[in-house]
Design a protein around this motif. Structure first.
Motif, PDB file in Angstrom:
ATOM      1  N   SER A 274       0.782  -1.202  -0.023  1.00 56.87           N
ATOM      2  CA  SER A 274       0.519  -0.102  -0.267  1.00 56.87           C
ATOM      3  C   SER A 274       1.077   1.094  -0.041  1.00 56.87           C
ATOM      4  N   ALA A 276       0.193   4.155  -2.038  1.00 55.55           N
ATOM      5  CA  ALA A 276      -0.875   5.652  -2.126  1.00 55.55           C
ATOM      6  C   ALA A 276      -0.814   6.406  -1.146  1.00 55.55           C
ATOM      7  N   LEU A 309      -6.093  -0.322   3.298  1.00 57.45           N
ATOM      8  CA  LEU A 309      -4.851  -0.723   4.043  1.00 57.45           C
ATOM      9  C   LEU A 309      -5.376  -2.038   5.266  1.00 57.45           C
ATOM     10  N   PHE A 324       2.946   1.695   4.134  1.00 57.02           N
ATOM     11  CA  PHE A 324       3.712   3.148   3.663  1.00 57.02           C
ATOM     12  C   PHE A 324       3.628   4.087   4.744  1.00 57.02           C
ATOM     13  N   LYS A 338       1.889   1.774  13.465  1.00 57.83           N
ATOM     14  CA  LYS A 338       0.641   2.056  12.379  1.00 57.83           C
ATOM     15  C   LYS A 338       1.203   0.462  12.125  1.00 57.83           C
TER      16      LYS A 338
HETATM   17  O1  C5P Z   1      -2.298   6.022   8.746  1.00 58.27           O
HETATM   18  P1  C5P Z   1      -2.055   6.628   7.358  1.00 58.27           P
HETATM   19  O2  C5P Z   1      -2.350   7.075   6.564  1.00 58.27           O
HETATM   20  O3  C5P Z   1      -0.596   7.231   7.993  1.00 58.27           O
HETATM   21  O4  C5P Z   1      -1.344   4.976   7.173  1.00 58.27           O
HETATM   22  C1  C5P Z   1      -0.271   5.009   5.553  1.00 58.27           C
HETATM   23  C2  C5P Z   1      -0.444   3.513   5.056  1.00 58.27           C
HETATM   24  O5  C5P Z   1      -2.045   3.691   5.071  1.00 58.27           O
HETATM   25  C3  C5P Z   1       0.062   3.799   4.031  1.00 58.27           C
HETATM   26  O6  C5P Z   1      -0.083   2.126   3.356  1.00 58.27           O
HETATM   27  C4  C5P Z   1      -1.515   4.546   2.978  1.00 58.27           C
HETATM   28  O7  C5P Z   1      -1.459   3.758   1.690  1.00 58.27           O
HETATM   29  C5  C5P Z   1      -2.242   2.931   3.644  1.00 58.27           C
HETATM   30  N1  C5P Z   1      -3.747   3.893   3.717  1.00 58.27           N
HETATM   31  C6  C5P Z   1      -4.567   3.490   3.338  1.00 58.27           C
HETATM   32  N2  C5P Z   1      -5.925   3.865   3.136  1.00 58.27           N
HETATM   33  C7  C5P Z   1      -6.174   5.180   4.042  1.00 58.27           C
HETATM   34  C8  C5P Z   1      -4.948   5.666   4.260  1.00 58.27           C
HETATM   35  C9  C5P Z   1      -4.168   5.159   3.956  1.00 58.27           C
HETATM   36  O8  C5P Z   1      -4.905   2.050   2.480  1.00 58.27           O
HETATM   37  N3  C5P Z   1      -7.388   5.415   3.972  1.00 58.27           N
END
Ligand code: C5P
Length: 400
Positions: A274, A276, A309, A324, A338
Protein backbone atom coordinates in the motif's frame (compact mmCIF):
# COMPACT_ATOMS: atom_id res chain seq x y z
CA UNK A 1 13.78 -8.40 -22.10
CA UNK A 2 15.68 -5.20 -22.82
CA UNK A 3 13.23 -3.19 -20.69
CA UNK A 4 14.96 -4.67 -17.64
CA UNK A 5 17.83 -2.30 -18.31
CA UNK A 6 15.73 0.86 -18.03
CA UNK A 7 17.30 3.25 -15.50
CA UNK A 8 20.08 0.76 -14.77
CA UNK A 9 23.54 2.21 -14.15
CA UNK A 10 25.97 0.23 -16.23
CA UNK A 11 29.71 0.53 -15.87
CA UNK A 12 31.17 -0.52 -19.21
CA UNK A 13 34.78 -1.66 -19.11
CA UNK A 14 36.58 -1.64 -22.44
CA UNK A 15 39.80 -3.63 -22.70
CA UNK A 16 42.33 -3.80 -25.53
CA UNK A 17 41.00 -5.92 -28.36
CA UNK A 18 39.98 -5.07 -31.91
CA UNK A 19 36.32 -5.62 -30.97
CA UNK A 20 36.64 -2.39 -28.92
CA UNK A 21 35.50 -0.55 -32.03
CA UNK A 22 32.05 -2.06 -31.39
CA UNK A 23 31.95 -0.79 -27.81
CA UNK A 24 30.80 2.64 -28.98
CA UNK A 25 27.78 1.06 -30.64
CA UNK A 26 27.21 -1.00 -27.48
CA UNK A 27 27.01 2.19 -25.42
CA UNK A 28 24.40 3.57 -27.79
CA UNK A 29 22.36 0.37 -27.64
CA UNK A 30 22.48 0.41 -23.84
CA UNK A 31 21.33 4.01 -23.73
CA UNK A 32 18.56 3.29 -26.23
CA UNK A 33 17.00 0.90 -23.71
CA UNK A 34 17.22 3.49 -20.94
CA UNK A 35 20.47 2.53 -19.20
CA UNK A 36 22.92 5.13 -17.97
CA UNK A 37 26.46 4.25 -19.01
CA UNK A 38 29.84 5.21 -17.62
CA UNK A 39 32.90 3.93 -19.44
CA UNK A 40 36.19 2.73 -18.00
CA UNK A 41 39.00 2.12 -20.50
CA UNK A 42 42.25 0.27 -20.02
CA UNK A 43 45.41 1.71 -21.57
CA UNK A 44 45.35 -0.95 -24.29
CA UNK A 45 41.72 -0.19 -25.13
CA UNK A 46 42.78 3.35 -26.01
CA UNK A 47 44.97 1.92 -28.78
CA UNK A 48 41.78 0.75 -30.51
CA UNK A 49 39.21 3.45 -29.75
CA UNK A 50 39.55 6.91 -28.29
CA UNK A 51 38.19 8.07 -24.91
CA UNK A 52 36.69 11.03 -26.77
CA UNK A 53 34.49 8.70 -28.82
CA UNK A 54 33.34 6.85 -25.70
CA UNK A 55 32.70 10.10 -23.88
CA UNK A 56 30.64 11.43 -26.76
CA UNK A 57 28.45 8.34 -27.03
CA UNK A 58 28.03 7.80 -23.28
CA UNK A 59 27.47 11.44 -22.39
CA UNK A 60 29.73 10.98 -19.38
CA UNK A 61 33.46 11.54 -18.79
CA UNK A 62 35.51 8.42 -19.42
CA UNK A 63 37.42 6.92 -16.49
CA UNK A 64 40.94 5.90 -17.40
CA UNK A 65 43.29 6.06 -14.49
CA UNK A 66 43.30 4.85 -10.91
CA UNK A 67 45.51 7.72 -9.82
CA UNK A 68 43.83 10.61 -11.63
CA UNK A 69 43.33 13.35 -9.04
CA UNK A 70 40.71 15.19 -11.08
CA UNK A 71 38.65 12.08 -11.78
CA UNK A 72 38.91 10.97 -8.16
CA UNK A 73 37.65 14.35 -6.99
CA UNK A 74 34.65 14.15 -9.34
CA UNK A 75 33.70 10.54 -8.62
CA UNK A 76 36.18 8.40 -6.72
CA UNK A 77 36.75 4.83 -7.81
CA UNK A 78 34.99 3.35 -4.79
CA UNK A 79 32.04 5.62 -5.40
CA UNK A 80 32.09 4.51 -9.05
CA UNK A 81 32.07 0.86 -7.95
CA UNK A 82 29.06 1.59 -5.73
CA UNK A 83 27.32 3.50 -8.51
CA UNK A 84 27.23 0.49 -10.81
CA UNK A 85 24.16 -1.74 -10.95
CA UNK A 86 26.26 -4.02 -13.14
CA UNK A 87 29.76 -4.05 -14.57
CA UNK A 88 29.96 -5.14 -18.18
CA UNK A 89 33.37 -5.67 -19.73
CA UNK A 90 33.13 -5.74 -23.53
CA UNK A 91 35.40 -6.67 -25.09
CA UNK A 92 37.07 -8.72 -22.36
CA UNK A 93 40.50 -9.91 -23.46
CA UNK A 94 42.15 -13.15 -22.36
CA UNK A 95 44.61 -11.06 -20.38
CA UNK A 96 41.85 -9.15 -18.55
CA UNK A 97 40.06 -12.37 -17.61
CA UNK A 98 43.29 -13.88 -16.28
CA UNK A 99 44.01 -10.78 -14.19
CA UNK A 100 40.46 -10.62 -12.86
CA UNK A 101 40.57 -14.26 -11.87
CA UNK A 102 43.82 -13.75 -9.98
CA UNK A 103 42.21 -10.93 -8.02
CA UNK A 104 44.67 -8.37 -9.32
CA UNK A 105 43.92 -4.70 -8.87
CA UNK A 106 46.64 -3.24 -11.04
CA UNK A 107 44.47 -0.87 -13.04
CA UNK A 108 41.22 1.02 -12.59
CA UNK A 109 38.99 -1.63 -14.18
CA UNK A 110 40.25 -4.61 -12.16
CA UNK A 111 40.12 -2.47 -9.01
CA UNK A 112 36.50 -1.57 -9.71
CA UNK A 113 35.63 -5.21 -10.33
CA UNK A 114 37.13 -6.13 -6.97
CA UNK A 115 35.42 -3.28 -5.12
CA UNK A 116 31.95 -3.62 -6.65
CA UNK A 117 29.16 -5.70 -5.19
CA UNK A 118 27.21 -5.48 -8.44
CA UNK A 119 27.08 -8.42 -10.85
CA UNK A 120 29.92 -8.63 -13.37
CA UNK A 121 29.44 -9.72 -16.97
CA UNK A 122 32.20 -10.29 -19.49
CA UNK A 123 31.89 -10.44 -23.27
CA UNK A 124 35.11 -12.21 -24.29
CA UNK A 125 36.73 -11.35 -27.61
CA UNK A 126 39.93 -12.90 -28.87
CA UNK A 127 41.50 -15.01 -31.55
CA UNK A 128 39.96 -18.49 -31.81
CA UNK A 129 43.22 -20.17 -30.83
CA UNK A 130 43.48 -18.07 -27.71
CA UNK A 131 39.86 -18.81 -26.82
CA UNK A 132 40.25 -22.56 -27.31
CA UNK A 133 43.48 -22.68 -25.31
CA UNK A 134 42.94 -24.72 -22.15
CA UNK A 135 44.48 -21.93 -20.06
CA UNK A 136 41.74 -19.55 -21.23
CA UNK A 137 39.06 -22.23 -20.95
CA UNK A 138 40.13 -23.00 -17.39
CA UNK A 139 40.02 -19.30 -16.53
CA UNK A 140 36.55 -18.92 -18.05
CA UNK A 141 35.30 -21.93 -16.12
CA UNK A 142 36.75 -20.57 -12.86
CA UNK A 143 35.24 -17.13 -13.47
CA UNK A 144 31.85 -18.76 -14.08
CA UNK A 145 32.17 -20.66 -10.83
CA UNK A 146 32.75 -17.35 -9.06
CA UNK A 147 29.39 -16.15 -10.37
CA UNK A 148 30.76 -13.97 -13.15
CA UNK A 149 28.53 -13.99 -16.21
CA UNK A 150 30.24 -14.90 -19.46
CA UNK A 151 28.32 -13.58 -22.48
CA UNK A 152 29.39 -15.36 -25.66
CA UNK A 153 31.66 -15.37 -27.55
CA UNK A 154 30.15 -16.14 -30.93
CA UNK A 155 31.76 -17.93 -33.86
CA UNK A 156 32.67 -16.69 -37.29
CA UNK A 157 35.30 -14.82 -39.21
CA UNK A 158 37.79 -12.92 -37.11
CA UNK A 159 39.70 -9.67 -37.64
CA UNK A 160 42.94 -11.68 -37.90
CA UNK A 161 41.56 -13.79 -40.78
CA UNK A 162 40.84 -16.92 -38.71
CA UNK A 163 37.42 -18.47 -38.50
CA UNK A 164 36.14 -19.92 -35.22
CA UNK A 165 34.91 -19.08 -31.72
CA UNK A 166 36.14 -15.89 -30.08
CA UNK A 167 34.21 -13.11 -31.82
CA UNK A 168 32.58 -10.69 -29.40
CA UNK A 169 28.79 -11.00 -29.37
CA UNK A 170 27.05 -8.31 -31.40
CA UNK A 171 26.09 -5.27 -29.24
CA UNK A 172 22.34 -6.03 -29.44
CA UNK A 173 22.95 -9.59 -28.23
CA UNK A 174 25.11 -8.31 -25.38
CA UNK A 175 22.31 -5.94 -24.34
CA UNK A 176 19.83 -8.82 -24.37
CA UNK A 177 22.08 -11.11 -22.37
CA UNK A 178 22.93 -8.38 -19.87
CA UNK A 179 19.22 -7.69 -19.33
CA UNK A 180 18.69 -11.33 -18.34
CA UNK A 181 20.93 -10.80 -15.32
CA UNK A 182 18.36 -8.42 -13.90
CA UNK A 183 15.48 -10.82 -14.14
CA UNK A 184 15.65 -12.08 -10.61
CA UNK A 185 12.94 -14.60 -10.00
CA UNK A 186 12.45 -14.00 -6.28
CA UNK A 187 8.75 -13.23 -6.82
CA UNK A 188 8.21 -15.60 -9.73
CA UNK A 189 4.56 -16.57 -10.06
CA UNK A 190 3.39 -14.37 -7.17
CA UNK A 191 0.54 -11.88 -7.55
CA UNK A 192 1.55 -8.52 -6.12
CA UNK A 193 -1.03 -5.75 -5.79
CA UNK A 194 0.34 -2.24 -5.36
CA UNK A 195 -1.48 1.03 -4.80
CA UNK A 196 0.27 4.24 -5.84
CA UNK A 197 -0.18 7.98 -6.15
CA UNK A 198 -2.62 10.31 -4.44
CA UNK A 199 -6.39 10.20 -4.53
CA UNK A 200 -8.65 13.08 -5.53
CA UNK A 201 -11.64 13.79 -3.35
CA UNK A 202 -14.09 15.90 -5.26
CA UNK A 203 -15.41 19.17 -3.83
CA UNK A 204 -17.36 20.07 -6.94
CA UNK A 205 -17.01 19.09 -10.62
CA UNK A 206 -13.73 21.07 -11.02
CA UNK A 207 -12.14 21.05 -7.56
CA UNK A 208 -10.75 18.38 -5.33
CA UNK A 209 -8.75 17.71 -2.16
CA UNK A 210 -5.48 15.89 -2.74
CA UNK A 211 -1.81 15.71 -1.71
CA UNK A 212 1.68 15.95 -3.22
CA UNK A 213 2.24 12.24 -3.93
CA UNK A 214 3.77 11.77 -7.40
CA UNK A 215 3.26 8.01 -7.56
CA UNK A 216 6.95 7.49 -8.40
CA UNK A 217 7.74 5.18 -5.48
CA UNK A 218 4.72 2.96 -6.11
CA UNK A 219 5.39 2.81 -9.86
CA UNK A 220 9.06 1.99 -9.26
CA UNK A 221 8.08 -0.80 -6.85
CA UNK A 222 5.63 -2.16 -9.40
CA UNK A 223 8.36 -2.22 -12.09
CA UNK A 224 10.80 -3.88 -9.71
CA UNK A 225 8.22 -6.51 -8.76
CA UNK A 226 7.71 -7.30 -12.46
CA UNK A 227 11.47 -7.64 -12.86
CA UNK A 228 11.44 -10.06 -9.93
CA UNK A 229 9.00 -12.24 -11.85
CA UNK A 230 5.73 -11.22 -10.15
CA UNK A 231 2.36 -10.76 -11.80
CA UNK A 232 1.62 -7.19 -10.84
CA UNK A 233 -1.62 -5.24 -10.51
CA UNK A 234 -1.01 -1.54 -10.03
CA UNK A 235 -3.97 0.44 -8.72
CA UNK A 236 -3.10 4.02 -9.41
CA UNK A 237 -4.55 7.33 -8.33
CA UNK A 238 -4.27 10.30 -10.74
CA UNK A 239 -0.57 10.79 -11.61
CA UNK A 240 1.33 12.24 -14.55
CA UNK A 241 3.57 9.19 -15.06
CA UNK A 242 3.46 7.12 -18.22
CA UNK A 243 1.64 3.82 -18.05
CA UNK A 244 4.12 1.08 -17.17
CA UNK A 245 4.35 -2.02 -19.38
CA UNK A 246 3.94 -5.68 -18.45
CA UNK A 247 1.42 -5.21 -15.65
CA UNK A 248 -2.30 -4.67 -15.17
CA UNK A 249 -2.95 -1.01 -14.37
CA UNK A 250 -6.27 0.05 -12.86
CA UNK A 251 -6.77 3.82 -12.80
CA UNK A 252 -8.86 5.21 -9.98
CA UNK A 253 -9.63 8.70 -8.75
CA UNK A 254 -11.01 8.69 -5.21
CA UNK A 255 -10.17 6.70 -2.09
CA UNK A 256 -13.49 4.91 -2.35
CA UNK A 257 -12.72 3.88 -5.95
CA UNK A 258 -9.31 2.66 -4.82
CA UNK A 259 -10.84 0.72 -1.95
CA UNK A 260 -13.25 -1.06 -4.30
CA UNK A 261 -10.51 -1.80 -6.86
CA UNK A 262 -8.19 -3.22 -4.20
CA UNK A 263 -10.84 -5.43 -2.65
CA UNK A 264 -11.74 -6.85 -6.07
CA UNK A 265 -8.12 -8.02 -6.46
CA UNK A 266 -7.77 -9.66 -3.08
CA UNK A 267 -9.02 -13.18 -3.84
CA UNK A 268 -5.70 -14.23 -5.27
CA UNK A 269 -3.16 -11.81 -3.90
CA UNK A 270 0.13 -12.92 -2.35
CA UNK A 271 1.57 -9.53 -1.40
CA UNK A 272 -0.25 -6.22 -0.95
CA UNK A 273 1.89 -3.12 -1.00
CA UNK A 274 0.00 0.00 0.00
CA UNK A 275 2.11 2.86 -1.31
CA UNK A 276 -0.69 5.26 -2.21
CA UNK A 277 -1.14 8.44 -0.22
CA UNK A 278 -4.84 7.86 0.24
CA UNK A 279 -6.83 10.90 1.31
CA UNK A 280 -8.01 10.31 4.85
CA UNK A 281 -11.12 12.45 4.39
CA UNK A 282 -13.60 13.19 1.62
CA UNK A 283 -16.31 15.80 1.32
CA UNK A 284 -19.54 14.68 2.93
CA UNK A 285 -21.41 16.10 -0.02
CA UNK A 286 -20.02 16.88 -3.43
CA UNK A 287 -21.59 19.89 -5.12
CA UNK A 288 -23.11 18.96 -8.46
CA UNK A 289 -22.29 22.41 -9.89
CA UNK A 290 -19.16 24.52 -9.56
CA UNK A 291 -19.29 26.40 -6.25
CA UNK A 292 -19.35 30.16 -6.89
CA UNK A 293 -17.21 32.43 -4.72
CA UNK A 294 -20.07 34.48 -3.33
CA UNK A 295 -19.72 33.77 0.38
CA UNK A 296 -16.85 35.23 2.50
CA UNK A 297 -16.30 31.92 4.20
CA UNK A 298 -16.84 28.41 2.98
CA UNK A 299 -16.95 25.39 5.25
CA UNK A 300 -16.49 21.94 3.85
CA UNK A 301 -17.69 19.10 5.96
CA UNK A 302 -15.40 16.10 5.66
CA UNK A 303 -15.91 12.48 6.57
CA UNK A 304 -13.44 9.65 6.96
CA UNK A 305 -12.43 7.52 4.04
CA UNK A 306 -12.04 3.78 4.55
CA UNK A 307 -8.53 2.74 5.55
CA UNK A 308 -7.75 0.43 2.65
CA UNK A 309 -4.63 -1.03 4.22
CA UNK A 310 -6.27 -1.80 7.57
CA UNK A 311 -9.20 -3.43 5.79
CA UNK A 312 -6.92 -5.67 3.71
CA UNK A 313 -5.13 -6.70 6.89
CA UNK A 314 -8.49 -7.81 8.37
CA UNK A 315 -9.21 -10.22 5.50
CA UNK A 316 -8.98 -13.94 6.07
CA UNK A 317 -7.14 -15.44 4.34
CA UNK A 318 -5.04 -12.38 3.75
CA UNK A 319 -2.00 -11.55 1.67
CA UNK A 320 1.36 -10.50 3.12
CA UNK A 321 0.49 -6.90 3.97
CA UNK A 322 2.97 -4.05 3.65
CA UNK A 323 2.20 -0.43 4.46
CA UNK A 324 4.06 2.83 4.01
CA UNK A 325 4.43 5.46 6.69
CA UNK A 326 5.46 8.88 5.45
CA UNK A 327 6.18 11.06 8.43
CA UNK A 328 7.73 14.42 9.15
CA UNK A 329 8.66 13.59 12.77
CA UNK A 330 9.05 10.62 15.16
CA UNK A 331 9.33 8.39 12.11
CA UNK A 332 10.12 5.05 13.69
CA UNK A 333 7.79 5.42 16.66
CA UNK A 334 4.86 6.33 14.44
CA UNK A 335 5.65 3.61 11.91
CA UNK A 336 5.90 1.02 14.70
CA UNK A 337 2.50 2.13 16.00
CA UNK A 338 0.96 1.76 12.53
CA UNK A 339 2.49 -1.68 12.13
CA UNK A 340 0.74 -2.77 15.33
CA UNK A 341 -2.53 -0.86 15.03
CA UNK A 342 -3.19 -1.86 11.44
CA UNK A 343 -1.88 -5.39 12.06
CA UNK A 344 0.62 -5.28 9.19
CA UNK A 345 3.35 -7.76 8.32
CA UNK A 346 5.77 -5.01 7.41
CA UNK A 347 5.92 -1.23 7.21
CA UNK A 348 8.21 0.94 5.14
CA UNK A 349 8.88 4.15 7.01
CA UNK A 350 10.06 7.18 5.13
CA UNK A 351 11.01 10.57 6.35
CA UNK A 352 9.36 13.35 4.36
CA UNK A 353 11.20 16.54 3.44
CA UNK A 354 14.71 17.70 2.47
CA UNK A 355 14.75 16.03 -0.93
CA UNK A 356 13.34 12.70 0.17
CA UNK A 357 9.91 11.12 0.21
CA UNK A 358 6.70 12.48 -1.23
CA UNK A 359 7.07 14.11 -4.65
CA UNK A 360 10.88 13.90 -4.79
CA UNK A 361 13.28 11.78 -6.87
CA UNK A 362 15.02 10.09 -3.97
CA UNK A 363 14.01 8.27 -0.87
CA UNK A 364 15.57 6.82 2.26
CA UNK A 365 13.58 4.32 4.31
CA UNK A 366 13.56 2.05 7.31
CA UNK A 367 11.70 -1.23 6.97
CA UNK A 368 10.13 -2.46 10.19
CA UNK A 369 8.46 -5.71 11.07
CA UNK A 370 7.37 -7.36 14.33
CA UNK A 371 10.83 -8.21 15.54
CA UNK A 372 13.32 -6.43 13.38
CA UNK A 373 14.24 -3.54 11.17
CA UNK A 374 16.45 -2.76 8.19
CA UNK A 375 17.68 0.65 7.01
CA UNK A 376 17.99 1.63 3.34
CA UNK A 377 20.16 4.72 2.74
CA UNK A 378 19.12 7.61 0.48
CA UNK A 379 19.08 6.61 -3.20
CA UNK A 380 16.99 7.02 -6.33
CA UNK A 381 13.46 5.67 -6.06
CA UNK A 382 14.20 3.15 -8.86
CA UNK A 383 17.24 1.75 -7.13
CA UNK A 384 15.51 1.71 -3.76
CA UNK A 385 12.53 -0.08 -5.28
CA UNK A 386 14.76 -2.88 -6.55
CA UNK A 387 16.48 -3.22 -3.19
CA UNK A 388 13.15 -3.25 -1.36
CA UNK A 389 11.64 -5.84 -3.67
CA UNK A 390 14.73 -8.00 -3.26
CA UNK A 391 14.37 -7.70 0.51
CA UNK A 392 10.61 -8.30 0.51
CA UNK A 393 11.03 -11.28 -1.84
CA UNK A 394 13.54 -13.04 0.36
CA UNK A 395 11.56 -12.22 3.55
CA UNK A 396 8.34 -13.53 1.98
CA UNK A 397 10.01 -16.68 0.64
CA UNK A 398 11.53 -17.43 4.05
CA UNK A 399 8.17 -17.40 5.85
CA UNK A 400 6.23 -19.24 3.13
O1 C5P B 1 -2.35 5.96 8.72
P1 C5P B 1 -1.54 6.43 7.58
O2 C5P B 1 -2.38 7.06 6.50
O3 C5P B 1 -0.38 7.29 7.88
O4 C5P B 1 -0.91 5.07 6.98
C1 C5P B 1 -0.22 5.04 5.80
C2 C5P B 1 -0.44 3.72 5.13
O5 C5P B 1 -1.84 3.43 5.10
C3 C5P B 1 0.00 3.73 3.69
O6 C5P B 1 0.46 2.44 3.39
C4 C5P B 1 -1.29 4.06 2.94
O7 C5P B 1 -1.25 3.55 1.63
C5 C5P B 1 -2.34 3.36 3.78
N1 C5P B 1 -3.66 4.01 3.80
C6 C5P B 1 -4.74 3.36 3.23
N2 C5P B 1 -5.97 3.93 3.27
C7 C5P B 1 -6.16 5.12 3.85
C8 C5P B 1 -5.09 5.78 4.44
C9 C5P B 1 -3.83 5.21 4.37
O8 C5P B 1 -4.56 2.27 2.66
N3 C5P B 1 -7.37 5.63 3.88
Amino acid sequence: MKQFLANKQILLGVTGGIAAYKSADLVRRLREVGAEVRVVMTDHAKEFITPLTMQAVSGNPVHEDLFDLKAEAAMGHIELARWADAILVAPATADFMARLLKGEANDLLTTLCLAAKAPIALAPAMNQGMWKNTLTQNNVQALREKGIHILGPSEGSQACGDVGPGRMLEPLDIVDRLAQIFVSGSLAGKHVVITAGPTHEAIDPVRFISNASSGKMGYALAEAAVEAGARVTLISGPVSLSKPARMKVIDVVSAQDMFAAVMAEMQECDIFLSVAAVADYRCKTTASQKIAKTAEKLTLELERNPDILANVAKLSPRPFVIGFAAETEDLEKKAQAKLMNKNLDMIIANQVGEGVGIGSEENAVTVLWKDGKQEFAKMSKQKLARELIKFIGSFFNKIN
